[in-house]
Scaffold this active site. Structure first.
Site, short mmCIF file in Angstrom:
data_model
loop_
_atom_site.label_atom_id
_atom_site.label_comp_id
_atom_site.label_asym_id
_atom_site.label_seq_id
_atom_site.Cartn_x
_atom_site.Cartn_y
_atom_site.Cartn_z
CG HIS A 114 42.82 29.72 42.46
ND1 HIS A 114 42.30 30.34 41.36
CD2 HIS A 114 42.59 30.57 43.50
CE1 HIS A 114 41.78 31.51 41.71
NE2 HIS A 114 41.94 31.67 43.02
CD GLU A 115 42.13 29.12 46.98
OE1 GLU A 115 42.61 30.14 47.52
OE2 GLU A 115 41.09 29.15 46.30
CG HIS A 118 45.17 33.34 46.44
ND1 HIS A 118 45.24 34.42 45.58
CD2 HIS A 118 43.96 32.76 46.20
CE1 HIS A 118 44.14 34.48 44.86
NE2 HIS A 118 43.34 33.48 45.22
#
Length: 209
Positions: A114-115, A118
């Site tokens: 997920h990160e 980003h």
């Protein structure tokens, strides 16, 4: 009082301070144990997880450096989250794992993926994280592409509607994340940003396409 001992109230104070010191030492050992365990999971994921390795590869292909010793940080977090992307950590940002909220290796892998989405967006698109729509776009993509909204994840959260559940999950989780941004805390700001960004960013599946 006698020369051989402390008055009773001072004795109790010393005992209390001793217990407090022991407790603080215990907490310190617990924190270190948490840190070491999550660090081991993070290092394992960077070396072995197909998803994590894929994202690191594509961040590098987009022109951003990922130094595995400096790009990732494991620490205690006050926020009740598994991790975060810190755009200020270096010229290309960095990923934080919250040692006090990461549950196991699979949670580590999911949070890293997920990160890293980003981080990929930050690298390729020069995201302005104070812009609620920019932030919403990256949160929509991360929720959609990382596995956050897989069916079994939603079942574990108690969300069992079949029709449209994936899309509803992405909207809900993106809105929650954007609402934590200090620039997006006005009433309705997070919801509005997610709605504005949703269609375009939900359909943007890079680098998985």
């Amino acid at each position: 009082f006698s020369a051989g001992g402390l008055p009773s109230h001072l004795s109790r104070l010393r005992e209390a301070l001793s217990i407090q010191e022991m407790s603080q030492a215990g907490e310190s050992k617990e924190d270190k144990a948490q840190h070491d365990q999550v660090l081991a999971w993070q290092q394992k994921a960077v070396q072995r997880s197909p998803f994590v390795k894929f994202m690191i590869e594509h961040i590098r292909k987009s022109g951003c450096k990922v130094d595995e010793k400096e790009f990732f940080e494991v620490r205690h977090c006050d926020e009740k989250v598994g991790g975060g992307f810190d755009e200020s950590a270096s010229s290309h940002g960095g990923v934080v794992l919250c040692q006090n909220h990461i549950r196991d290796y699979k949670h580590t892998e999911l949070t890293l993926t997920h990160e890293l989405i980003h981080a990929y967006d930050h690298c390729r698109a020069f995201v302005d994280w104070s812009n609620c729509v920019h932030h919403a776009c990256s949160e929509i993509r991360a929720a959609n592409l990382s596995g956050d909204c897989r069916w079994w994840q939603e079942v574990q959260r108690g969300n069992v509607n079949v029709k449209g559940q994936g899309m509803a999950c992405v909207k809900r989780r993106a809105t929650l994340s954007v609402s934590m941004n200090p620039a997006c805390q006005a009433a309705g700001a997070a919801e509005e940003a997610v709605e504005k960004a949703f269609q375009r960013c939900y359909n943007d599946t890079a680098p998985f396409d």
